[in-house]
Design an enzyme around this catalytic site. Structure first.
Site, PDB file in Angstrom:
ATOM      1  N   CYS A  89     -16.562  17.605  32.752  1.00 23.18           N
ATOM      2  CA  CYS A  89     -16.606  17.283  31.323  1.00 23.18           C
ATOM      3  C   CYS A  89     -17.343  18.411  30.611  1.00 23.18           C
ATOM      4  CB  CYS A  89     -17.331  15.964  31.090  1.00 23.18           C
ATOM      5  SG  CYS A  89     -17.338  15.486  29.346  1.00 23.18           S
TER       6      CYS A  89
ATOM      7  N   SER B  91     -13.221   5.291  25.347  1.00 20.17           N
ATOM      8  CA  SER B  91     -14.623   5.533  25.028  1.00 20.17           C
ATOM      9  C   SER B  91     -14.814   7.008  24.694  1.00 20.17           C
ATOM     10  CB  SER B  91     -15.484   5.175  26.237  1.00 20.17           C
ATOM     11  OG  SER B  91     -16.816   5.521  25.994  1.00 20.17           O
TER      12      SER B  91
ATOM     13  N   CYS C   9     -21.263   7.316  36.566  1.00 21.06           N
ATOM     14  CA  CYS C   9     -20.077   8.167  36.662  1.00 21.06           C
ATOM     15  C   CYS C   9     -20.401   9.536  37.242  1.00 21.06           C
ATOM     16  CB  CYS C   9     -19.351   8.254  35.327  1.00 21.06           C
ATOM     17  SG  CYS C   9     -19.915   9.511  34.217  1.00 21.06           S
TER      18      CYS C   9
ATOM     19  N   CYS D 298     -12.449   1.370  35.490  1.00 17.73           N
ATOM     20  CA  CYS D 298     -12.931   2.499  34.701  1.00 17.73           C
ATOM     21  C   CYS D 298     -12.244   3.753  35.237  1.00 17.73           C
ATOM     22  CB  CYS D 298     -14.447   2.548  34.894  1.00 17.73           C
ATOM     23  SG  CYS D 298     -15.216   3.969  34.170  1.00 17.73           S
TER      24      CYS D 298
ATOM     25  N   GLU E 205     -12.594  10.162  40.097  1.00 20.40           N
ATOM     26  CA  GLU E 205     -12.867   8.833  40.625  1.00 20.40           C
ATOM     27  C   GLU E 205     -12.584   7.753  39.595  1.00 20.40           C
ATOM     28  OE1 GLU E 205     -16.877   9.549  41.669  1.00 20.40           O
ATOM     29  OE2 GLU E 205     -17.610   9.141  39.661  1.00 20.40           O
TER      30      GLU E 205
ATOM     31  N   CYS F 124     -26.178  12.545  31.235  1.00 17.38           N
ATOM     32  CA  CYS F 124     -25.008  12.167  32.033  1.00 17.38           C
ATOM     33  C   CYS F 124     -24.817  13.105  33.213  1.00 17.38           C
ATOM     34  CB  CYS F 124     -23.768  12.199  31.149  1.00 17.38           C
ATOM     35  SG  CYS F 124     -22.241  11.998  32.064  1.00 17.38           S
TER      36      CYS F 124
ATOM     37  N   CYS G 198     -23.522  16.012  27.639  1.00 16.52           N
ATOM     38  CA  CYS G 198     -24.541  15.031  27.233  1.00 16.52           C
ATOM     39  C   CYS G 198     -25.696  15.115  28.240  1.00 16.52           C
ATOM     40  CB  CYS G 198     -23.953  13.619  27.222  1.00 16.52           C
ATOM     41  SG  CYS G 198     -22.540  13.470  26.120  1.00 16.52           S
TER      42      CYS G 198
ATOM     43  N   SER H 159     -20.024   6.147  22.330  1.00 18.66           N
ATOM     44  CA  SER H 159     -21.288   6.364  23.019  1.00 18.66           C
ATOM     45  C   SER H 159     -22.285   6.922  22.006  1.00 18.66           C
ATOM     46  CB  SER H 159     -21.011   7.359  24.163  1.00 18.66           C
ATOM     47  OG  SER H 159     -22.120   7.488  24.973  1.00 18.66           O
TER      48      SER H 159
HETATM   49  S1  SF4 Z   1     -21.346  10.937  28.716  1.00 14.38           S
HETATM   50 FE1  SF4 Z   1     -19.120  11.176  28.724  1.00 14.38          FE
HETATM   51  S2  SF4 Z   1     -18.747  12.802  27.196  1.00 14.38           S
HETATM   52 FE2  SF4 Z   1     -20.926  12.923  27.744  1.00 14.38          FE
HETATM   53  S3  SF4 Z   1     -20.999  14.453  29.418  1.00 14.38           S
HETATM   54 FE3  SF4 Z   1     -20.830  12.396  30.357  1.00 14.38          FE
HETATM   55  S4  SF4 Z   1     -18.625  12.136  30.731  1.00 14.38           S
HETATM   56 FE4  SF4 Z   1     -18.870  13.804  29.207  1.00 14.38          FE
END
Ligand code: SF4
Length: 345
Positions: free
Chosen positions: A112, A189, A330, A105, A92, A119, A116, A211
């Protein structure tokens, strides 16, 4: 063998490809302009090329395109584009309006691997890297729908874990014969992959966002596992040596999480950590989501943190949580669509 998708090529790659076809170098520039400035995807429309050459190209190459599967528009104007890729994977892009200066974005991976803790994308397992074409096509597709002023690699994925495709995509974005974005308007980023930061800086000149989210290795090790490989000291040293476009600052992103990293002690440590790096700080209030026990910070904690940084003369922005009604954090649209459809990647 499948023919070559020209959207996987930088202008230099395309020149090499065209030379391999026994044609003049300047033809590559003509084709590049057709693709990125006219949005043409069929060779028949490239009318300044001979009919014979167009037929040869059609046999050896193609120009891919992406159409969004779903576009959700939030009441604040945020638009989420969900794309289904050729293998069925989904990514997306999110268009965030800001007084006519839209920021897009974009995603760099399907899922991923960085895990993290705060997230939602991190809860999708890593599936694969996006190709250069798939990255560039997010921009080409949204551009048909809206003006884009800024591009940020802040969607799904860790862009520095996919440099082989992210760097060529950036070259297409900032090429004067390509998508013509100023390098001052493109931001990558990262969660903090130190060796790749150096490679990125040596390959292209773009803005950098890091980040950060924690001010001690102890906490960052826990909420961002990448820190166990590249602790704060190494990461900040890499930030210091990163070659930015002129008069640009590194952006440190800091997600405020209640009772975890939102105290004045955290703010004090943050100031110490970044005081010798020209930077601005983006504070983002954590967005509570299913499957994560972290809580959103109180407004009081956000204001206190923000004011402390301001008093220390930092440029600080507290990013309003946008597009809440279409789950713009996200990964959420993808998550919802897939749970609705009962599919997995
Ligand atoms: S913050 Fe960014 S690097 Fe960390 S898990 Fe989410 S998408 Fe991946």
């Amino acid at each position: 063998m499948a023919n070559v998708d020209l959207k996987n090529l930088t202008l230099a790659d395309l020149e090499a490809f065209i030379a391999g076809q026994g044609k003049e170098r300047f033809r590559a520039r003509q084709i590049f302009k057709w693709i990125y400035q006219q949005g043409v995807t069929d060779f028949a429309s490239m009318t300044n090329l001979s009919r014979e050459f167009r037929a040869e190209l059609a046999a050896a190459a193609r120009v891919s395109d992406l159409q969004p599967e779903v576009v959700e528009v939030s009441t604040d104007g945020t638009r989420k584009y969900l794309f289904r890729l050729e293998d069925g994977a989904r990514v997306e892009s999110v268009l965030i309006p800001d007084e006519g200066r839209n920021t897009l974005c974009i995603s760099s991976q399907v899922g991923c691997a960085m895990a993290c803790e705060f997230c939602l994308t991190g809860t999708f397992r890593f599936t694969r890297n996006l190709t250069t074409a798939e990255i560039v096509n997010q921009v080409c597709s949204v551009k048909r729908d809206a003006d884009i002023r800024n591009i940020v690699f802040m969607g799904m994925g860790e862009p520095l874990a996919n440099l082989d495709n992210v760097v060529p995509a950036i070259k297409v974005l900032i090429d004067n014969d390509g998508l013509q974005f100023s390098n001052r308007r493109v931001t990558v980023s990262t969660s903090g992959l130190v060796p790749e930061l150096d490679i990125l800086g040596a390959s292209v000149t773009v803005n950098l966002a890091v980040s950060l989210n924690a001010t001690t290795d102890e906490l960052r090790d826990r909420i961002m596992p990448v820190n166990r490989r590249y602790p704060l000291k190494e990461l900040l040293a890499a930030c210091k040596r990163f070659p930015l476009p002129s008069r640009r600052y590194i952006t440190f992103e800091y997600v405020l999480i209640r009772d975890l990293n939102d105290t004045l002690d955290d703010a004090r440590r943050l100031v110490k950590l970044v005081s010798d790096i020209p930077c601005k700080i983006n504070l983002i209030a954590f967005n509570e989501h299913e499957g994560c026990s972290f809580r959103a910070p109180t407004q009081e904690a956000i204001d206190r943190f923000h004011k402390y940084l301001l008093d220390k003369h930092f440029t600080v922005i507290t990013r309003a949580s946008r597009g809440g009604d279409i789950s713009a954090a996200c990964g959420q649209l993808k998550g919802r669509l897939e749970s609705a459809q009962g599919s997995t990647l």
